[in-house]
Motif scaffolding. Sequence first.
Motif, PDB file in Angstrom:
ATOM      1  N   ASP A   7     -14.671  27.027  22.199  1.00  0.00           N
ATOM      2  CA  ASP A   7     -13.404  26.763  22.772  1.00  0.00           C
ATOM      3  C   ASP A   7     -12.553  26.311  23.282  1.00  0.00           C
ATOM      4  N   ARG A  25     -13.036  22.597  22.498  1.00  0.00           N
ATOM      5  CA  ARG A  25     -12.867  22.216  21.212  1.00  0.00           C
ATOM      6  C   ARG A  25     -11.492  21.380  21.225  1.00  0.00           C
ATOM      7  N   GLN A  46     -18.477  20.779  16.871  1.00  0.00           N
ATOM      8  CA  GLN A  46     -17.611  21.870  15.813  1.00  0.00           C
ATOM      9  C   GLN A  46     -17.979  22.931  15.784  1.00  0.00           C
TER      10      GLN A  46
END
Length: 200
Positions: free
Chosen positions: A188, A191, A198
Amino acid sequence: MTTAYPEPTTTFAAHRPVHPGDQGGGHSRRPVPRVALAAPACGEGSGRGGAPALPEASVLPGSRRARREASEGELTWWQRMEELRCHFERALTRELARLGLSPSTYLALEQLALNPGQLRIAELAQEIRLSPSSTSRVVDRLVRDELAVRMPSTGDRRTVHGRITERGRDLYEAAVPAYRMALAQTLDVLRGAPGAPQGR
């Protein structure tokens, strides 16, 4: 109830474990190859976001072979990757602590669970990237908490094997989601960076 253990080393082994339900057919799965990331101890307060794409290499002038110094871009990339590694290590330590485990004891349980039968202490040390003495201390703690047992070799009394108990196997299987949660937290952070993986 198990007790959280201090880390015997700052060398961290990053790997992709196999979830106990991913491959059917009992507990005879082979351990997953891992890449050792030997690096300085992680400090607090890093985490500047995702890691950039690896910059192009620049070979020193007049060099026939790729003997060179890292560029400024490569140094920046490496520092960002180290921040992500540290973020993962802290997240994994935090998640495993809820179960009374450390990364080293989790890795030891993983290898004992994924290797059928018994595993020599020397082999276990190689798999979890610890010295034999540190590995022996980790196994001592697992034995103390009835998560593993020591088995002397029938052919050589100087050789000791480790074997996971049912209690240890249950704890390992409960800890696999904790590993994945820590990895998800790190991804995360990553990201949004170029080339980042993804989610679902």
